[in-house]
Design a protein around this motif. Structure first.
Motif, PDB file in Angstrom:
ATOM      1  N   LEU A 108       0.831  -1.207   0.000  1.00  0.00           N
ATOM      2  CA  LEU A 108       0.000   0.000   0.000  1.00  0.00           C
ATOM      3  C   LEU A 108       0.869   1.261   0.000  1.00  0.00           C
ATOM      4  CD1 LEU A 108      -2.830   1.237   0.173  1.00  0.00           C
ATOM      5  CD2 LEU A 108      -2.673   1.039   2.676  1.00  0.00           C
ATOM      6  N   CYS A 109       1.982   1.212   0.766  1.00  0.00           N
ATOM      7  CA  CYS A 109       2.900   2.359   0.788  1.00  0.00           C
ATOM      8  C   CYS A 109       3.508   2.613  -0.589  1.00  0.00           C
ATOM      9  CB  CYS A 109       4.005   2.131   1.817  1.00  0.00           C
ATOM     10  SG  CYS A 109       3.424   2.156   3.535  1.00  0.00           S
ATOM     11  N   VAL A 110       3.881   1.538  -1.272  1.00  0.00           N
ATOM     12  CA  VAL A 110       4.446   1.693  -2.612  1.00  0.00           C
ATOM     13  C   VAL A 110       3.440   2.316  -3.562  1.00  0.00           C
ATOM     14  CG1 VAL A 110       5.315   0.417  -4.594  1.00  0.00           C
ATOM     15  CG2 VAL A 110       6.127  -0.146  -2.291  1.00  0.00           C
ATOM     16  N   ILE A 111       2.196   1.878  -3.469  1.00  0.00           N
ATOM     17  CA  ILE A 111       1.158   2.424  -4.366  1.00  0.00           C
ATOM     18  C   ILE A 111       0.927   3.908  -4.083  1.00  0.00           C
ATOM     19  CG2 ILE A 111      -1.298   2.288  -4.951  1.00  0.00           C
ATOM     20  CD1 ILE A 111      -1.109  -0.726  -4.455  1.00  0.00           C
ATOM     21  N   ILE A 112       0.860   4.234  -2.770  1.00  0.00           N
ATOM     22  CA  ILE A 112       0.637   5.650  -2.410  1.00  0.00           C
ATOM     23  C   ILE A 112       1.801   6.517  -2.897  1.00  0.00           C
ATOM     24  CG2 ILE A 112       0.467   7.244  -0.463  1.00  0.00           C
ATOM     25  CD1 ILE A 112      -1.061   5.038   1.033  1.00  0.00           C
ATOM     26  N   THR A 113       3.031   5.995  -2.734  1.00  0.00           N
ATOM     27  CA  THR A 113       4.209   6.760  -3.184  1.00  0.00           C
ATOM     28  C   THR A 113       4.181   6.963  -4.685  1.00  0.00           C
ATOM     29  OG1 THR A 113       5.496   5.846  -1.342  1.00  0.00           O
ATOM     30  CG2 THR A 113       6.734   6.802  -3.183  1.00  0.00           C
ATOM     31  N   PHE A 114       3.803   5.970  -5.408  1.00  0.00           N
ATOM     32  CA  PHE A 114       3.740   6.055  -6.871  1.00  0.00           C
ATOM     33  C   PHE A 114       2.697   7.085  -7.314  1.00  0.00           C
ATOM     34  CE2 PHE A 114       1.972   4.559 -10.906  1.00  0.00           C
ATOM     35  CZ  PHE A 114       3.105   4.638 -11.703  1.00  0.00           C
ATOM     36  N   LEU A 115       1.539   7.050  -6.647  1.00  0.00           N
ATOM     37  CA  LEU A 115       0.488   8.008  -7.009  1.00  0.00           C
ATOM     38  C   LEU A 115       0.920   9.443  -6.663  1.00  0.00           C
ATOM     39  CD1 LEU A 115      -2.692   6.064  -5.864  1.00  0.00           C
ATOM     40  CD2 LEU A 115      -1.893   6.436  -8.215  1.00  0.00           C
ATOM     41  N   ALA A 116       1.630   9.558  -5.517  1.00  0.00           N
ATOM     42  CA  ALA A 116       2.085  10.904  -5.113  1.00  0.00           C
ATOM     43  C   ALA A 116       3.081  11.468  -6.120  1.00  0.00           C
ATOM     44  CB  ALA A 116       2.710  10.853  -3.718  1.00  0.00           C
ATOM     45  N   MET A 117       3.940  10.625  -6.660  1.00  0.00           N
ATOM     46  CA  MET A 117       4.908  11.069  -7.652  1.00  0.00           C
ATOM     47  C   MET A 117       4.186  11.520  -8.923  1.00  0.00           C
ATOM     48  SD  MET A 117       7.984   8.306  -7.250  1.00  0.00           S
ATOM     49  CE  MET A 117       8.870   9.058  -8.617  1.00  0.00           C
ATOM     50  N   ILE A 118       3.179  10.783  -9.318  1.00  0.00           N
ATOM     51  CA  ILE A 118       2.415  11.177 -10.525  1.00  0.00           C
ATOM     52  C   ILE A 118       1.750  12.531 -10.320  1.00  0.00           C
ATOM     53  CG2 ILE A 118       0.448  10.571 -11.970  1.00  0.00           C
ATOM     54  CD1 ILE A 118       1.187   7.650 -11.553  1.00  0.00           C
ATOM     55  N   VAL A 119       1.154  12.767  -9.155  1.00  0.00           N
ATOM     56  CA  VAL A 119       0.479  14.060  -8.878  1.00  0.00           C
ATOM     57  C   VAL A 119       1.515  15.187  -8.856  1.00  0.00           C
ATOM     58  CG1 VAL A 119      -0.806  15.357  -7.139  1.00  0.00           C
ATOM     59  CG2 VAL A 119      -1.418  12.965  -7.673  1.00  0.00           C
ATOM     60  N   PHE A 120       2.667  14.898  -8.234  1.00  0.00           N
ATOM     61  CA  PHE A 120       3.718  15.902  -8.156  1.00  0.00           C
ATOM     62  C   PHE A 120       4.211  16.288  -9.548  1.00  0.00           C
ATOM     63  CE2 PHE A 120       8.170  17.144  -7.809  1.00  0.00           C
ATOM     64  CZ  PHE A 120       8.099  18.174  -6.895  1.00  0.00           C
ATOM     65  N   MET A 121       4.365  15.339 -10.417  1.00  0.00           N
ATOM     66  CA  MET A 121       4.807  15.608 -11.784  1.00  0.00           C
ATOM     67  C   MET A 121       3.748  16.406 -12.565  1.00  0.00           C
ATOM     68  SD  MET A 121       6.568  11.969 -12.719  1.00  0.00           S
ATOM     69  CE  MET A 121       6.934  12.484 -14.395  1.00  0.00           C
ATOM     70  N   LYS A 122       2.483  16.197 -12.255  1.00  0.00           N
ATOM     71  CA  LYS A 122       1.437  16.955 -12.942  1.00  0.00           C
ATOM     72  C   LYS A 122       1.433  18.415 -12.459  1.00  0.00           C
ATOM     73  CE  LYS A 122      -0.540  13.748 -15.500  1.00  0.00           C
ATOM     74  NZ  LYS A 122      -0.669  13.941 -16.959  1.00  0.00           N
ATOM     75  N   ILE A 123       1.666  18.563 -11.177  1.00  0.00           N
ATOM     76  CA  ILE A 123       1.612  19.936 -10.618  1.00  0.00           C
ATOM     77  C   ILE A 123       2.828  20.756 -11.038  1.00  0.00           C
ATOM     78  CG2 ILE A 123       1.553  21.261  -8.461  1.00  0.00           C
ATOM     79  CD1 ILE A 123      -0.051  18.970  -7.257  1.00  0.00           C
ATOM     80  N   PHE A 124       3.984  20.104 -10.989  1.00  0.00           N
ATOM     81  CA  PHE A 124       5.213  20.844 -11.310  1.00  0.00           C
ATOM     82  C   PHE A 124       5.828  20.236 -12.556  1.00  0.00           C
ATOM     83  CE2 PHE A 124       4.680  21.057  -6.690  1.00  0.00           C
ATOM     84  CZ  PHE A 124       4.656  22.451  -6.495  1.00  0.00           C
ATOM     85  N   PRO A 125       5.300  20.630 -13.722  1.00  0.00           N
ATOM     86  CA  PRO A 125       5.927  20.122 -14.957  1.00  0.00           C
ATOM     87  C   PRO A 125       7.275  20.778 -15.184  1.00  0.00           C
ATOM     88  CG  PRO A 125       4.192  21.664 -15.474  1.00  0.00           C
ATOM     89  CD  PRO A 125       4.159  21.512 -13.984  1.00  0.00           C
ATOM     90  N   LYS A 126       8.045  20.286 -16.078  1.00  0.00           N
ATOM     91  CA  LYS A 126       9.337  20.855 -16.397  1.00  0.00           C
ATOM     92  C   LYS A 126       9.178  22.177 -17.134  1.00  0.00           C
ATOM     93  CE  LYS A 126      11.889  16.551 -16.612  1.00  0.00           C
ATOM     94  NZ  LYS A 126      12.709  15.671 -17.458  1.00  0.00           N
TER      95      LYS A 126
END
Length: 245
Positions: free
Chosen positions: A227-245
């Motif tokens: 569950l921790c791995v899944i949450i971390t993966f989803l958090a990374m996806i959201v972070f990448m959407k919020i702060f694009p390059k």
């Protein structure tokens, strides 16, 4: 023997001769065995003859011949239980004036067989006993010294038999005691083995319960980590959407 055929007359003559030879303890005479063979042949001829004797007479003739054959076979057997048993199996002969010689032979053979059996069981067949009996039978009388010797001899035999019986009883008692001790030791070992098996079973059951508990706890930790791995993966996806390059 009025009305008898010549074959039957010759058969009876040979039969009486054989009975006389057997009564004289000549069973080991090779001629007696040959004569009995001739008797068998003549008996077979009489059974086939046209003017044969009555069936009852033929049956009695057969019994007499079989008795003589049995006496011959007994003489070839060593003294012992087998010979005594064979003596009891001799062909019985019915009572009657014409059958008296055969009945006497049969009775004497049974008495001799019983005597041999008794001597073998009691161990009395030795030179001293034989000598005393022969001296007691000669002339039909014995003197006082022979009687005393015979009584002393039989007394010694009885004492020896009593000692042997006591020795056998002691050996039997010792064997029973040893067997009882072995059984008790085996029972004790079996009880100890049973207790050890119960102890091992209890330990195995306890370890099985611990293993089940450990397996269940590991299962929960695996789900939590997943569950921790899944949450971390989803958090990374959201972070990448919020702060694009």
């Amino acid at each position: 023997m009025a009305g008898s055929t010549r074959l039957e007359i010759n058969f009876n003559r040979l039969l009486h001769r054989c009975e006389a030879m057997a009564a004289e303890k000549e069973q080991k005479n090779w001629r007696l065995e040959k004569y009995i063979g001739a008797l068998q042949d003549q008996l077979a001829d009489m059974k086939k003859a046209h003017s044969r004797p009555p069936q009852e007479a033929l049956t009695e003739y057969h019994k007499k011949v079989e008795l003589l054959k049995g006496l011959i076979e007994l003489e070839k057997m060593p003294p012992g239980a087998e010979k005594a048993l064979a003596t009891e199996r001799l062909q019985p002969v019915t009572s009657g004036p014409n059958n008296a010689p055969s009945r006497q032979l049969q009775a004497r053979a049974k008495v001799q067989g019983q005597e041999d059996m008794r001597q073998e069981l009691l161990g009395t067949k030795n030179a001293q006993d034989t000598d005393l009996r022969q001296r007691g039978l000669k002339g039909g009388s014995t003197d006082a010294s022979d009687i005393d010797s015979l009584l002393q001899h039989h007394h010694r035999i009885q004492e020896r038999l009593a000692d042997e019986m006591l020795a056998h009883a002691r050996a039997l008692k010792q064997n029973v005691t040893s067997a009882g001790q072995v059984v008790r030791e085996d029972t004790k070992k079996l009880g100890e083995s049973t207790k050890l098996a119960d102890t091992n079973y209890s330990k195995l059951q306890s370890e099985s319960e611990r293993l089940v508990g450990f397996t269940q706890s590991c299962s929960w930790w695996v789900w939590i980590m997943l569950l921790c791995v899944i949450i971390t993966f989803l958090a990374m996806i959201v972070f990448m959407k919020i702060f694009p390059k």
